[in-house]
Design a protein around this motif. Structure first.
Motif, PDB file in Angstrom:
ATOM      1  N   ASP A  99    -107.520  17.187  76.752  1.00 17.28           N
ATOM      2  CA  ASP A  99    -107.767  18.551  76.264  1.00 17.28           C
ATOM      3  C   ASP A  99    -106.467  19.334  76.148  1.00 17.28           C
ATOM      4  N   VAL A 100    -105.457  18.891  76.875  1.00 22.30           N
ATOM      5  CA  VAL A 100    -104.190  19.614  76.994  1.00 22.30           C
ATOM      6  C   VAL A 100    -103.067  18.581  77.068  1.00 22.30           C
ATOM      7  N   PHE A 101    -101.919  18.913  76.463  1.00 24.36           N
ATOM      8  CA  PHE A 101    -100.746  18.047  76.553  1.00 24.36           C
ATOM      9  C   PHE A 101     -99.578  18.805  77.173  1.00 24.36           C
ATOM     10  N   VAL A 102     -98.808  18.107  77.987  1.00 27.68           N
ATOM     11  CA  VAL A 102     -97.508  18.610  78.429  1.00 27.68           C
ATOM     12  C   VAL A 102     -96.493  17.513  78.163  1.00 27.68           C
ATOM     13  N   ILE A 103     -95.456  17.855  77.401  1.00 24.80           N
ATOM     14  CA  ILE A 103     -94.401  16.920  77.053  1.00 24.80           C
ATOM     15  C   ILE A 103     -93.213  17.163  77.971  1.00 24.80           C
ATOM     16  N   VAL A 104     -92.778  16.117  78.661  1.00 22.33           N
ATOM     17  CA  VAL A 104     -91.589  16.194  79.504  1.00 22.33           C
ATOM     18  C   VAL A 104     -90.457  15.534  78.734  1.00 22.33           C
ATOM     19  N   VAL A 123     -88.815  14.549  87.229  1.00 18.71           N
ATOM     20  CA  VAL A 123     -89.363  15.825  86.751  1.00 18.71           C
ATOM     21  C   VAL A 123     -90.869  15.710  86.498  1.00 18.71           C
ATOM     22  N   SER A 124     -91.278  14.631  85.846  1.00 22.13           N
ATOM     23  CA  SER A 124     -92.691  14.491  85.488  1.00 22.13           C
ATOM     24  C   SER A 124     -93.569  14.287  86.725  1.00 22.13           C
ATOM     25  N   ALA A 125     -93.075  13.542  87.721  1.00 16.27           N
ATOM     26  CA  ALA A 125     -93.864  13.340  88.942  1.00 16.27           C
ATOM     27  C   ALA A 125     -94.076  14.659  89.665  1.00 16.27           C
TER      28      ALA A 125
END
Length: 245
Positions: free
Chosen positions: A126-131, A68-70
């Motif tokens: 500057d931005v985070f995305v949590i998988v 999913v993260s890739a």
């Protein structure tokens, strides 16, 4: 159950809504060089691409998270507004102990090396995305442990979520993460991506079977993160958030 971004029929609005939060009870403080761009207390960069940290929250053997993260990291790079840094918590260089030292105590050298390395990467973002997957109606313990080791690195930055799991698609994990990040003075965006029965939603090449809908949903969240990321980066440069926290 709410729908998922992977099988939704409409564009960006097919992504399910999730809530972010981050609770930090940082131990030992941040071991970074004062005055360096991207470190807590250092000057903020205001131009160029936004720096996006994609954090892979599952560390268990056989996890589906890297698939999913890739895919999401590739979508973020194609979007064009971001420099993407994937932080996989399963890698040994990111492993922090569960037992925190007492406040004010120096960290052991090995722990300090891991903490400092992660601190630099999180502070630079500057931005985070949590998988995240969903374990027992919530998110994984190693993810919470990592979040709690830091504080200033999360502040005044936007966070988004990509979740996956069984019938709920990891959405209950996201709802638990939202108040955690709120406590850390981060801003969570409304749009999320959620893949229910995720192992059935991706093909053998790691692409979503509903690629059009999933890509549209990813773009919807990336647009919101771009707005908040740009606005908050400029605000941090003009008015350092530490003086308001």
């Amino acid at each position: 159950m709410p729908g998922t971004a992977a099988n939704a029929a409409s564009a960006a609005k097919t992504a399910s809504t999730a809530m972010t939060a981050s609770t930090a009870d940082a131990s030992g403080g941040t071991e970074t060089e004062e005055g360096t761009v991207g470190t807590p207390g250092g000057p903020e960069r205001t131009g160029g691409p936004l720096r996006l940290a994609v954090i892979v929250g599952s560390v268990r053997a056989g996890r589906f998270g890297p698939v999913v993260s890739a895919w999401f990291a590739e979508e973020a790079r194609k979007y064009g507004a971001y420099d993407v840094d994937v932080i996989d918590l399963a890698e040994a260089e990111h492993e922090l102990p569960v037992a925190f030292p007492e406040f004010g105590e120096p960290l052991p050298p090995a722990v300090k090396a891991v903490h400092s390395g992660l601190s630099r990467r999180l502070a630079a973002a500057d931005v985070f995305v949590i998988v995240t997957p969903e374990y027992n109606h919530s998110f994984p313990a190693p993810l919470k442990n990592t979040i709690d080791w830091f504080r200033d690195e999360w502040q005044a930055k936007p966070a988004g979520f990509v979740s996956y799991g069984g019938m709920a698609g990891g959405q209950r994990a996201v709802e638990h993460l939202r108040p955690v990040f709120a406590e850390l003075h981060a801003v969570t965006v409304r749009e999320t991506l959620s893949f229910h029965m995720a192992w059935e939603r991706f093909d053998k090449d790691g692409r979503p079977r509903d690629e059009e809908g999933s890509t549209a949903a990813a773009k919807g969240m990336l647009r919101q993160l771009e707005w908040w990321g740009s606005a908050l980066r400029e605000a941090r440069a003009k008015f350092p958030y530490g003086s308001a926290a």
